[in-house]
Design a protein around this motif. Sequence first.
Motif, PDB file in Angstrom:
ATOM      1  N   GLY A  51       0.813  -1.209   0.000  1.00  0.00           N
ATOM      2  CA  GLY A  51       0.000   0.000   0.000  1.00  0.00           C
ATOM      3  C   GLY A  51       0.843   1.254   0.000  1.00  0.00           C
ATOM      4  O   GLY A  51       0.553   2.222  -0.726  1.00  0.00           O
ATOM      5  N   ARG A  52       1.915   1.251   0.777  1.00  0.00           N
ATOM      6  CA  ARG A  52       2.796   2.426   0.838  1.00  0.00           C
ATOM      7  C   ARG A  52       3.635   2.570  -0.420  1.00  0.00           C
ATOM      8  O   ARG A  52       3.921   3.682  -0.861  1.00  0.00           O
ATOM      9  N   ILE A  53       4.035   1.443  -1.017  1.00  0.00           N
ATOM     10  CA  ILE A  53       4.780   1.506  -2.279  1.00  0.00           C
ATOM     11  C   ILE A  53       3.865   2.073  -3.370  1.00  0.00           C
ATOM     12  O   ILE A  53       4.270   2.947  -4.140  1.00  0.00           O
ATOM     13  N   ASN A  54       2.620   1.595  -3.421  1.00  0.00           N
ATOM     14  CA  ASN A  54       1.669   2.126  -4.404  1.00  0.00           C
ATOM     15  C   ASN A  54       1.444   3.623  -4.194  1.00  0.00           C
ATOM     16  O   ASN A  54       1.389   4.390  -5.151  1.00  0.00           O
ATOM     17  N   ALA A  55       1.312   4.028  -2.927  1.00  0.00           N
ATOM     18  CA  ALA A  55       1.127   5.453  -2.627  1.00  0.00           C
ATOM     19  C   ALA A  55       2.354   6.260  -3.040  1.00  0.00           C
ATOM     20  O   ALA A  55       2.213   7.381  -3.568  1.00  0.00           O
ATOM     21  N   MET A  56       3.547   5.713  -2.830  1.00  0.00           N
ATOM     22  CA  MET A  56       4.770   6.406  -3.246  1.00  0.00           C
ATOM     23  C   MET A  56       4.811   6.540  -4.764  1.00  0.00           C
ATOM     24  O   MET A  56       5.200   7.580  -5.299  1.00  0.00           O
ATOM     25  N   ALA A  57       4.377   5.498  -5.485  1.00  0.00           N
ATOM     26  CA  ALA A  57       4.332   5.574  -6.945  1.00  0.00           C
ATOM     27  C   ALA A  57       3.377   6.672  -7.394  1.00  0.00           C
ATOM     28  O   ALA A  57       3.690   7.436  -8.320  1.00  0.00           O
ATOM     29  N   GLU A  58       2.240   6.791  -6.735  1.00  0.00           N
ATOM     30  CA  GLU A  58       1.271   7.846  -7.072  1.00  0.00           C
ATOM     31  C   GLU A  58       1.833   9.229  -6.742  1.00  0.00           C
ATOM     32  O   GLU A  58       1.654  10.182  -7.504  1.00  0.00           O
ATOM     33  N   THR A  59       2.522   9.340  -5.615  1.00  0.00           N
ATOM     34  CA  THR A  59       3.159  10.604  -5.243  1.00  0.00           C
ATOM     35  C   THR A  59       4.199  10.996  -6.276  1.00  0.00           C
ATOM     36  O   THR A  59       4.266  12.162  -6.704  1.00  0.00           O
ATOM     37  N   CYS A  60       5.015  10.028  -6.680  1.00  0.00           N
ATOM     38  CA  CYS A  60       6.033  10.305  -7.702  1.00  0.00           C
ATOM     39  C   CYS A  60       5.379  10.761  -8.996  1.00  0.00           C
ATOM     40  O   CYS A  60       5.825  11.743  -9.610  1.00  0.00           O
ATOM     41  N   LYS A  61       4.321  10.086  -9.404  1.00  0.00           N
ATOM     42  CA  LYS A  61       3.623  10.470 -10.635  1.00  0.00           C
ATOM     43  C   LYS A  61       3.134  11.909 -10.535  1.00  0.00           C
ATOM     44  O   LYS A  61       3.308  12.698 -11.468  1.00  0.00           O
ATOM     45  N   ALA A  62       2.556  12.267  -9.394  1.00  0.00           N
ATOM     46  CA  ALA A  62       2.048  13.629  -9.201  1.00  0.00           C
ATOM     47  C   ALA A  62       3.177  14.663  -9.250  1.00  0.00           C
ATOM     48  O   ALA A  62       2.949  15.812  -9.641  1.00  0.00           O
ATOM     49  N   LYS A  63       4.377  14.248  -8.883  1.00  0.00           N
ATOM     50  CA  LYS A  63       5.524  15.164  -8.876  1.00  0.00           C
ATOM     51  C   LYS A  63       6.341  15.080 -10.166  1.00  0.00           C
ATOM     52  O   LYS A  63       7.393  15.699 -10.279  1.00  0.00           O
ATOM     53  N   GLY A  64       5.863  14.276 -11.119  1.00  0.00           N
ATOM     54  CA  GLY A  64       6.541  14.168 -12.409  1.00  0.00           C
ATOM     55  C   GLY A  64       7.724  13.221 -12.418  1.00  0.00           C
ATOM     56  O   GLY A  64       8.550  13.275 -13.331  1.00  0.00           O
ATOM     57  N   ILE A  65       7.815  12.345 -11.434  1.00  0.00           N
ATOM     58  CA  ILE A  65       8.918  11.399 -11.315  1.00  0.00           C
ATOM     59  C   ILE A  65       8.452  10.026 -11.789  1.00  0.00           C
ATOM     60  O   ILE A  65       7.378   9.563 -11.394  1.00  0.00           O
ATOM     61  N   GLY A  66       9.249   9.370 -12.618  1.00  0.00           N
ATOM     62  CA  GLY A  66       8.925   8.019 -13.056  1.00  0.00           C
ATOM     63  C   GLY A  66       9.065   7.031 -11.917  1.00  0.00           C
ATOM     64  O   GLY A  66       9.767   7.287 -10.931  1.00  0.00           O
ATOM     65  N   PHE A  67       8.408   5.878 -12.034  1.00  0.00           N
ATOM     66  CA  PHE A  67       8.448   4.859 -10.979  1.00  0.00           C
ATOM     67  C   PHE A  67       8.299   3.502 -11.634  1.00  0.00           C
ATOM     68  O   PHE A  67       7.434   3.305 -12.488  1.00  0.00           O
TER      69      PHE A  67
END
Length: 177
Positions: A51-67
């Motif tokens: 759940g936290r990894i998925n949330a980090m991926a979403e956070t990265c996407k929102a900040k323009g960072i690939g994951f």
Amino acid sequence: MGYEPGDEVSGFKLPNANGGGETSLEDVMTDVGAVVVFECNHCPYVVASVGRINAMAETCKAKGIGFVGINSNDPVMYENDSFEHMVKRADGGMPYAYLHDATQTVAHAYDAKRTPEFFLFDADDRLVYQGRMDDSPRNPNDVTTSELADAIDAMLSGGSIAVDYTESIGCSVKWKA
């Protein structure tokens, strides 16, 4: 030997269990940077952190960072880490590409040691952080640090990253014999 902070990453192209086809580092890397996480299906540290990894991926996407996630474990010894099981996990909801490093070439190049283990690269494809997401992958209630998020914030603000390496906490990468 793997990458050291400041090293430029070399590319890869691996089969994607989350959508099919192949995905390369160039596909993941943005003009801001990218996070590469070595993970798997069976490790209790990864399972507890999904759940936290998925949330980090979403956070990265929102900040323009690939994951991107990469599974390098030996599927012969750990059947739950086979490509077919990776597809089943991805079908359960995964907001990022989940790649299979069947030859373990990428894991060796990165000197990945554990699952989960995170590598943060900046816009110049240089490693700026390697290690854990936080200090409690098995229990989110016990988290007291946020090294990956801190490194991302520092990178985005143009500041120096106070901690560019931490020992990841998790299962060892399951190497082929």
